[in-house]
Every structure is written in C-alpha cells, then in structure tokens.
Design an enzyme around this catalytic site. Structure first.
Site, PDB file in Angstrom:
ATOM      1  N   ASP A 124     -34.477  20.686 -16.295  1.00  0.00           N
ATOM      2  CA  ASP A 124     -33.768  21.357 -15.212  1.00  0.00           C
ATOM      3  C   ASP A 124     -32.894  20.341 -14.490  1.00  0.00           C
ATOM      4  O   ASP A 124     -33.370  19.262 -14.109  1.00  0.00           O
ATOM      5  CB  ASP A 124     -34.752  21.974 -14.215  1.00  0.00           C
ATOM      6  CG  ASP A 124     -34.551  23.468 -14.053  1.00  0.00           C
ATOM      7  OD1 ASP A 124     -33.422  23.858 -13.713  1.00  0.00           O
ATOM      8  OD2 ASP A 124     -35.504  24.232 -14.275  1.00  0.00           O
ATOM      9  N   ASP A 225     -29.372  24.434 -12.653  1.00  0.00           N
ATOM     10  CA  ASP A 225     -29.748  25.355 -11.585  1.00  0.00           C
ATOM     11  C   ASP A 225     -28.534  25.730 -10.737  1.00  0.00           C
ATOM     12  O   ASP A 225     -27.780  24.856 -10.291  1.00  0.00           O
ATOM     13  CB  ASP A 225     -30.825  24.691 -10.716  1.00  0.00           C
ATOM     14  CG  ASP A 225     -31.418  25.615  -9.696  1.00  0.00           C
ATOM     15  OD1 ASP A 225     -32.076  26.590 -10.100  1.00  0.00           O
ATOM     16  OD2 ASP A 225     -31.230  25.361  -8.483  1.00  0.00           O
ATOM     17  N   GLU A 282     -27.259  28.282 -14.966  1.00  0.00           N
ATOM     18  CA  GLU A 282     -27.688  29.447 -14.192  1.00  0.00           C
ATOM     19  C   GLU A 282     -26.538  29.828 -13.274  1.00  0.00           C
ATOM     20  O   GLU A 282     -26.114  29.029 -12.434  1.00  0.00           O
ATOM     21  CB  GLU A 282     -28.940  29.129 -13.371  1.00  0.00           C
ATOM     22  CG  GLU A 282     -29.447  30.338 -12.598  1.00  0.00           C
ATOM     23  CD  GLU A 282     -30.454  29.971 -11.516  1.00  0.00           C
ATOM     24  OE1 GLU A 282     -31.308  30.819 -11.201  1.00  0.00           O
ATOM     25  OE2 GLU A 282     -30.378  28.853 -10.977  1.00  0.00           O
ATOM     26  N   HIS A 352     -39.136  31.897 -14.328  1.00  0.00           N
ATOM     27  CA  HIS A 352     -39.957  31.591 -13.155  1.00  0.00           C
ATOM     28  C   HIS A 352     -39.480  32.321 -11.902  1.00  0.00           C
ATOM     29  O   HIS A 352     -40.195  32.337 -10.898  1.00  0.00           O
ATOM     30  CB  HIS A 352     -39.930  30.086 -12.896  1.00  0.00           C
ATOM     31  CG  HIS A 352     -38.573  29.574 -12.547  1.00  0.00           C
ATOM     32  ND1 HIS A 352     -37.549  29.504 -13.462  1.00  0.00           N
ATOM     33  CD2 HIS A 352     -38.050  29.117 -11.379  1.00  0.00           C
ATOM     34  CE1 HIS A 352     -36.465  29.029 -12.874  1.00  0.00           C
ATOM     35  NE2 HIS A 352     -36.744  28.795 -11.614  1.00  0.00           N
ATOM     36  N   ASP A 353     -38.288  32.915 -11.940  1.00  0.00           N
ATOM     37  CA  ASP A 353     -37.748  33.638 -10.793  1.00  0.00           C
ATOM     38  C   ASP A 353     -37.852  35.153 -10.947  1.00  0.00           C
ATOM     39  O   ASP A 353     -37.389  35.890 -10.075  1.00  0.00           O
ATOM     40  CB  ASP A 353     -36.272  33.278 -10.580  1.00  0.00           C
ATOM     41  CG  ASP A 353     -36.081  31.909  -9.946  1.00  0.00           C
ATOM     42  OD1 ASP A 353     -36.999  31.440  -9.254  1.00  0.00           O
ATOM     43  OD2 ASP A 353     -35.015  31.298 -10.156  1.00  0.00           O
TER      44      ASP A 353
END
Length: 587
Positions: A124, A225, A282, A352-353
C-alpha cells in the site's frame, strides 16, 4: 466530468489514439494481466505471538495456504510505523515497520517466502496524507518559516472561520486550526491525517525516493491509496452545500484535480517505468472516462484503477438499499466495453473498506455457499485483474456486534456519533446501517478453525483477546472445514484461478452482454477467434427458466468449464445457480 475541460480533451484524444494503438493480445502479456491478487489485512490475518494482533510472521506461517489457493500476487495493507488512528493509513514513518506487526527482518522473511513460492508482493502506498506525528508535519506546524511548512496545505482563517466549509470523508471539517501558527491545515480524512502538498516538488521527490526504497528492496508494485486526491485546486474554492449539513462538497476541488495526470506521469517517468511491477490506483469518483486517462498505456500513468461505482449501487454509504441487478450489469458492461484493448480493469467485490459480498449481493443464510460461488463466477470471467480479499475464499460474512463499543473503525464510530447528534435516525436505523455497511464487516479475524477459541486466529487467548471480535459463525465457516470439503468455496476459487491461467479468452476476449434487461439473470459471453465462453448467473433464490432453444443448442455444443451445482440444466436455473460453458470454433 471531474478534472474539467482539459481532462475531457485529453480523454477524447486518448480514445482516438487508443483505437489506433490498442493491442489486446500482446505476444508477451504483462504478468499482472493473468494474475489473481489476494489482499491481506495484516491486523486480522493471523497472530503469531499471542498479543491479539495479526502480524508479519503470522502471514509467513500461512504462505503455503496462499500457494494452495493459487494466487499470484499478495497486496499487503499498510504495515508501516503508525499511531494507528486509522488502522495504519496514518503513517508516521514510511521505512519502518509498525511494532505490532514485527520488524524489518520479519518483512524481509515474508518477502523471501512469497518469492520462493512464485507469489509477488505489492505494498500500500499512502501518500495523499501522512500521520500528524510524521516528522514532516511535526516540523511543518512548528513555525511558518520552517523548511517543511510547504509540505502541507496551510491557509489563514477566513472571516474568523476555516478557509472553506468542506466536509471531510470521515465526518467533520477538512480543516483544523493550529493555535501555534494561527492557521488551518487541510485533511480530507481525519485531523490526524494532514494532506501532503503535492504542488511542492520537494514533496513529490520525497515520495519518489521512498517508492524507490521499497522497490529496490524487491517488492513488485503498489496499490496507491486515494491517489486521485493528491492534486488540489488552487485557492481552495468553496463547494456546494450538502443537504441537511453545515458542510459543503469540496470533492470537485480535491478529487481528480487539475494536475493529477501530470503528477502520475511524472511518477511513472521517475519511478514506475524503471521496474517490472504493477500499479493500481484507488480512485474514488473515477468514471470509465477517467479510467482511460489513468490506464491507457501510451499515457504512461498506472496499470489499472479501483472504481467505486459498482460499490455504490446498493445505496449511499450509510443509506443501504437493495441492489438492482440491471444497474450492476450496466456498470460492468460499460467498463468491459470501453476499456477493452485500451486501459485495464481491476475486478473486486470485497476489500478492507467494504462489507462482505455474500452478505451484500448474495444470501448469507440459506444459500451462502451457492451465492458465494455464483458471485465469484460472475466476477472472475470478466476482463481485468481479479482481487480476492482475505476470507472471501471461504465465504466469510458480515458481523453483527451487539454494542458500538465492539466496533473499531473510526468511520463507523464517527457516523454513529454524528447520526445521534443530528437526531434524524433512530438507534435501530443507525445499527441497521452499520450492520450493512461498516468497514469492520471486512476486518474481523480470519476464521481458521472451529476447534480453538477465537477461530484459531491467536494463540494468546488465555491472556489476550483479538483486537476486534471474531464473527460467532466461525464454528460453521472456517478454513479447516473448507480444506476438508472438496466442494467448498475455497476449491471453487482455486479452480477459477487455475482457469484464468489456462484460458487466454478470459484475459483478452471481447465481452457481450446477454438478456440485458433481465432483473435476476446476469449472462454474458467472452469470445475470441478460437471460440466463446458463456457465463450464466442467477442473482436470486427463485427458480428461473428461459425459453431460448437457439442458445440451448449452442450451450449443448460446448463443455462445462465450472458450475456451482453438479448437474446444470441449461437456461433452467436454481437458486443462485452459476455455470460457464466453453464453445470452441469448428471452422
């Protein structure tokens, strides 16, 4: 379209160029096009030292499990040093491992273990913001003339108020006042996550430096991210007022900003193009048109992006509604057709979101296994790179904690507090929204076994409990049970991964939707010069029969590639039935 007229012009030029330059079947395909990625959320994967928190050594101990599944890439959520206000997405030191997760030596052992098993690792990259405890920010807020002052967005008060009334992504204002220097700093998420000022070349150079540091260590790429947040509009224009809110919508001025493509092209030139790696951004609010700009190879930006459009089809973040299948089909069809041979899709249901997909678009009670396999079938035969989120391969479900104290997600807690304060929702409505959409649904520990406390996630159950509660249904849903059952969801995913490696049509074939207006069936075909693959999925629990003898004859001429019932009757669907038929050309 976010990004203004200039981005629209770039998009049109890109489409024109892509028609001429698209090469959908290169002689040597990029490895990330035929790979399946497995996302690990380290805190919840496996605890090796009994402190209730998953760690790097815990992942290393389970590498043979990942090899058995067959994935080619692991995406590791943040393991950097962090105060952990937002579960690691608030980074204090980019080149140090969080103490709870282990040491850099532990990381090196993990990387070595993955590579020994022919599994690549992507990290990440969180560089829209840092932690407010990062040394850059500590220095930045110390005085207006500090050399690091311009590493972040600072602005004076406006009529005694914040520079704008923008609302932050996790609630509250995007601006926090610093009494030491008498100015506000910008944070699109929480006040503990100040945004970096990418307009400053020194910031960009520091980011590229840390990227090279990790790539030189041997990692295989980055998941970036909220990367389309990094360019902010000059002057911080005021946004439109949100209904029933004191805040305005600043997203047009900090999402897909005026220099986003300039920054990514510079990143590519200075870092990405020098390594054989994959990059996925993302990109909230990105449309398929934005995706072409980000991923068209000739533009030299990213390999692929994560779109959020299909994850918004069942209501707003805290206002869930039932999914209309026709909306989902329209979305996938648009992205499959518009990016084919130009850019590249990422394919995902969970991360994870997000809540667990079998609880969201499937049926997590009576038809959990069937609907989990159906959803996997639908996704994995699309064109793009599929992502599996830990636990998805065994059909893990949403969780229903009994009290708010059991939740750990800052976004969930802030929603509860704001909703109670506003008084527009009953506690029953608040909890229903949390049960449906909380990020903690995807963050409960992996359920390894039914035979040990806390599903075997930690061996420290006598002194420590997991950092977040385990879903009570681990007695019935766990890895050990899945590995013992040849018809489990795990082995279904294993076969899907194998098929992607074996069938080039899955990677490069064209896409065509069938029965587009049907409200329960999602059927499409992928095809190339060698033949066709028909993907047939029932998104409902009701039996459905289609009278189409011509299509039945075509399907009967082919062979079953995979199915979630043992004896499919073509176009006569049982609850959540899915099957795939390959029809070879005979000419």
């Amino acid at each position: 379209m976010p990004g203004g007229a200039e981005a629209r012009t770039q998009y049109l030029e890109g489409r024109k160029m892509s028609t001429l330059l698209a090469k959908p079947t290169p002689a040597e395909p990029e490895w990330w096009k035929t790979s399946v990625v497995y996302q690990i959320y380290p805190r919840s994967f496996f605890d090796s030292n009994g402190d209730g928190i998953g760690d790097l050594n815990g992942i290393t101990m389970k590498l043979d499990y990942l090899k058995k599944l067959g994935v080619g890439v692991v995406w590791l959520s943040p393991v950097y040093d962090s105060p952990n206000y937002d579960n690691g997405y608030d980074i204090r030191n980019y080149t140090k491992i969080m103490d709870e997760f282990g040491t850099m030596e532990d990381f090196d052992n993990l990387l070595k273990g993955l590579h020994e098993r022919k599994i690549k690792l992507i990290m990440d990259l969180v560089v829209n913001h840092t932690s407010d405890e990062h040394d850059w920010f500590v220095q930045s807020k110390s005085s207006k003339d500090n050399p690091y002052r311009d590493f972040y967005h600072w602005a004076p008060p406006k009529d005694g108020k914040p520079p704008t009334q923008w609302g932050a992504c996790f609630g509250g204002s995007t601006w926090t006042y610093d009494i030491i220097t008498g100015q506000y700093y910008l944070h699109t998420f929480t006040e503990k996550q100040p945004d970096l000022k990418w307009e400053n070349p020194a910031v960009r150079n520091e980011v590229y430096k840390l990227m090279r540091w990790w790539l030189d260590k041997g990692i295989d790429g980055f998941r970036m991210d909220v990367i389309n947040f990094i360019s902010k509009a000059p002057g911080y224009p005021e946004g439109a007022r949100h209904p029933n809110s004191e805040f305005t919508d600043g997203s047009p001025y900090f999402i897909n900003g005026p220099k986003i493509h300039e920054y990514l092209q510079e990143m590519n030139e200075k870092v990405l193009r020098h390594y054989d790696i994959m990059s996925v951004g993302e990109t909230p609010d990105a449309t398929v048109y934005d995706a072409e700009l980000f991923t068209f190879p000739e533009r030299k930006e990213l390999n692929m992006i994560f779109t959020f459009e299909h994850m918004n089809l069942d209501g707003g973040k805290w206002t869930p509604k039932l999914l209309e299948l026709t909306d989902l089909k329209h979305h996938f069809t648009l992205w499959q057709k518009d990016l084919w041979g130009k850019g590249w899709n990422s394919l995902y249901w969970n991360n994870h979101d997000q809540p667990r997909i079998v609880s969201r678009f499937g049926n997590d009670s009576n038809y959990r296994v069937e609907s989990a396999k159906m959803l996997a079938t639908c996704l994995h035969f699309l064109c793009g790179t599929p992502y599996i989120y830990q636990g998805e391969e065994i059909g893990m479900t949403n969780v229903r904690f009994q009290t708010l104290a059991d939740y750990r997600d800052i976004e969930t807690i802030n929603f509860h507090d704001d909703a109670v304060k506003a008084g527009r929702m009953s506690m029953e409505e608040i909890l229903a929204a949390i049960y449906a959409k909380s990020r903690d649904n995807g963050r409960t520990p992996i359920q390894w076994t039914a035979k040990e406390p806390y599903a075997g996630f930690t061996n420290g159950h006598e002194t420590k409990v997991p950092w977040i509660g385990v879903n009570d249904n681990y007695i019935d849903i766990n890895v050990e049970q899945a590995l013992d059952d040849p018809n489990s969801i795990f082995y279904y995913y294993q076969k899907l991964i194998q098929l992607r490696k074996q069938m080039s049509v899955i990677t490069y074939g064209k896409y065509e939707i069938l029965y587009e207006s049907h409200t329960h069936l999602y059927m499409y075909k992928r095809y190339d010069n060698d033949g066709e693959v028909y993907v047939c999925c029932n998104f409902s629990q009701q039996p459905i029969e289609i009278d189409d003898q011509k299509l039945i004859d075509i399907l009967n001429s082919g062979k079953i590639v995979i199915s979630n019932y043992s004896d499919p009757k073509y176009l006569r669907f049982r609850a959540y039935e899915a099957y795939v038929i390959e029809v070879k050309n005979t000419k």
